[in-house]
Scaffold this motif. Structure first.
Motif, mmCIF file in Angstrom:
data_model
loop_
_atom_site.group_PDB
_atom_site.id
_atom_site.type_symbol
_atom_site.label_atom_id
_atom_site.label_comp_id
_atom_site.label_asym_id
_atom_site.label_seq_id
_atom_site.Cartn_x
_atom_site.Cartn_y
_atom_site.Cartn_z
ATOM 1 N N MET A 1 0.848 -1.166 0.000
ATOM 2 C CA MET A 1 0.000 0.000 0.000
ATOM 3 C C MET A 1 0.898 1.236 0.000
ATOM 4 O O MET A 1 1.875 1.305 0.728
ATOM 5 C CB MET A 1 -0.887 -0.019 1.242
ATOM 6 C CG MET A 1 -1.731 1.194 1.386
ATOM 7 S SD MET A 1 -2.840 1.255 2.815
ATOM 8 C CE MET A 1 -2.516 -0.203 3.722
ATOM 9 N N GLU A 2 0.507 2.192 -0.847
ATOM 10 C CA GLU A 2 1.279 3.422 -0.964
ATOM 11 C C GLU A 2 0.351 4.631 -0.966
ATOM 12 O O GLU A 2 -0.846 4.500 -1.221
ATOM 13 C CB GLU A 2 2.086 3.407 -2.260
ATOM 14 C CG GLU A 2 3.138 2.327 -2.311
ATOM 15 C CD GLU A 2 3.913 2.358 -3.608
ATOM 16 O OE1 GLU A 2 3.798 3.366 -4.349
ATOM 17 O OE2 GLU A 2 4.632 1.398 -3.876
ATOM 18 N N GLY A 4 -1.715 7.482 -2.258
ATOM 19 C CA GLY A 4 -2.393 7.611 -3.542
ATOM 20 C C GLY A 4 -3.199 6.393 -3.942
ATOM 21 O O GLY A 4 -4.024 6.474 -4.854
ATOM 22 N N ASP A 5 -2.974 5.253 -3.279
ATOM 23 C CA ASP A 5 -3.736 4.038 -3.584
ATOM 24 C C ASP A 5 -5.188 4.195 -3.142
ATOM 25 O O ASP A 5 -5.474 4.813 -2.116
ATOM 26 C CB ASP A 5 -3.160 2.815 -2.863
ATOM 27 C CG ASP A 5 -1.865 2.320 -3.479
ATOM 28 O OD1 ASP A 5 -1.476 2.827 -4.556
ATOM 29 O OD2 ASP A 5 -1.240 1.430 -2.868
ATOM 30 N N ILE A 6 -6.089 3.590 -3.909
ATOM 31 C CA ILE A 6 -7.493 3.528 -3.504
ATOM 32 C C ILE A 6 -7.679 2.241 -2.711
ATOM 33 O O ILE A 6 -7.254 1.168 -3.138
ATOM 34 C CB ILE A 6 -8.424 3.552 -4.731
ATOM 35 C CG1 ILE A 6 -8.286 4.893 -5.454
ATOM 36 C CG2 ILE A 6 -9.872 3.314 -4.313
ATOM 37 C CD1 ILE A 6 -9.056 4.992 -6.751
ATOM 38 N N VAL A 7 -8.294 2.365 -1.530
ATOM 39 C CA VAL A 7 -8.527 1.217 -0.653
ATOM 40 C C VAL A 7 -10.013 1.125 -0.328
ATOM 41 O O VAL A 7 -10.745 2.098 -0.412
ATOM 42 C CB VAL A 7 -7.704 1.326 0.656
ATOM 43 C CG1 VAL A 7 -6.213 1.230 0.369
ATOM 44 C CG2 VAL A 7 -8.013 2.621 1.395
ATOM 45 N N ILE A 27 -8.790 7.170 -0.446
ATOM 46 C CA ILE A 27 -7.494 7.322 -1.106
ATOM 47 C C ILE A 27 -6.461 7.541 -0.004
ATOM 48 O O ILE A 27 -6.626 8.436 0.839
ATOM 49 C CB ILE A 27 -7.495 8.509 -2.083
ATOM 50 C CG1 ILE A 27 -8.530 8.275 -3.194
ATOM 51 C CG2 ILE A 27 -6.098 8.720 -2.675
ATOM 52 C CD1 ILE A 27 -8.711 9.449 -4.130
ATOM 53 N N GLN A 41 8.842 -2.196 2.454
ATOM 54 C CA GLN A 41 8.079 -2.542 1.263
ATOM 55 C C GLN A 41 7.856 -4.058 1.200
ATOM 56 O O GLN A 41 8.067 -4.689 0.186
ATOM 57 C CB GLN A 41 8.824 -2.062 0.002
ATOM 58 C CG GLN A 41 8.983 -0.567 -0.053
ATOM 59 C CD GLN A 41 7.651 0.152 -0.100
ATOM 60 O OE1 GLN A 41 6.726 -0.299 -0.758
ATOM 61 N NE2 GLN A 41 7.533 1.249 0.597
ATOM 62 N N PHE A 82 -6.785 -4.040 1.572
ATOM 63 C CA PHE A 82 -5.807 -3.644 0.564
ATOM 64 C C PHE A 82 -5.043 -4.880 0.125
ATOM 65 O O PHE A 82 -5.022 -5.886 0.820
ATOM 66 C CB PHE A 82 -4.872 -2.571 1.109
ATOM 67 C CG PHE A 82 -4.168 -2.950 2.389
ATOM 68 C CD1 PHE A 82 -2.935 -3.552 2.362
ATOM 69 C CD2 PHE A 82 -4.750 -2.692 3.615
ATOM 70 C CE1 PHE A 82 -2.289 -3.908 3.540
ATOM 71 C CE2 PHE A 82 -4.124 -3.032 4.805
ATOM 72 C CZ PHE A 82 -2.888 -3.644 4.761
ATOM 73 N N ASP A 83 -4.430 -4.780 -1.032
ATOM 74 C CA ASP A 83 -3.633 -5.910 -1.561
ATOM 75 C C ASP A 83 -2.198 -5.803 -1.143
ATOM 76 O O ASP A 83 -1.656 -4.805 -0.924
ATOM 77 C CB ASP A 83 -3.719 -5.943 -3.095
ATOM 78 C CG ASP A 83 -5.130 -6.284 -3.552
ATOM 79 O OD1 ASP A 83 -5.813 -7.044 -2.861
ATOM 80 O OD2 ASP A 83 -5.521 -5.778 -4.612
#
Length: 83
Positions: A1-2, A4-7, A27, A41, A82-83
């Protein structure tokens, strides 16, 4: 997850208790790590809190408060998918 990611939020969330609109997506605005932890990471490293902008994918808009400001909400990592 970073950032800007959509969760997806595990439970629908209302920005204010009197609002009828519920959000199920956000977001990522920031990741909060535990004291002494370094962001990694790897899939085994999970932030303790995630700051999100509430997001409506149908209109591609984020929630703004009464003053027109883009509000940020804090969720624990177990409240977000989240993935």
């Amino acid at each position: 997850m970073e950032i800007g990611d959509i969760v997806r939020l595990r439970k629908p969330f209302r920005a204010r208790s009197k609002d009828s609109k519920e959000y199920t997506f956000g977001i990522v605005a920031a990741l909060i790590w535990g004291e002494g932890e370094e962001p990694k990471q790897t899939t085994s490293s999970t932030p303790i809190e995630i700051l999100v902008y509430l997001y409506d994918p149908e209109t591609a808009t984020t929630y703004t408060d009464e003053a027109g400001m883009q509000a940020v909400f804090i969720f624990r990592s177990d409240e977000i998918e989240f993935d």
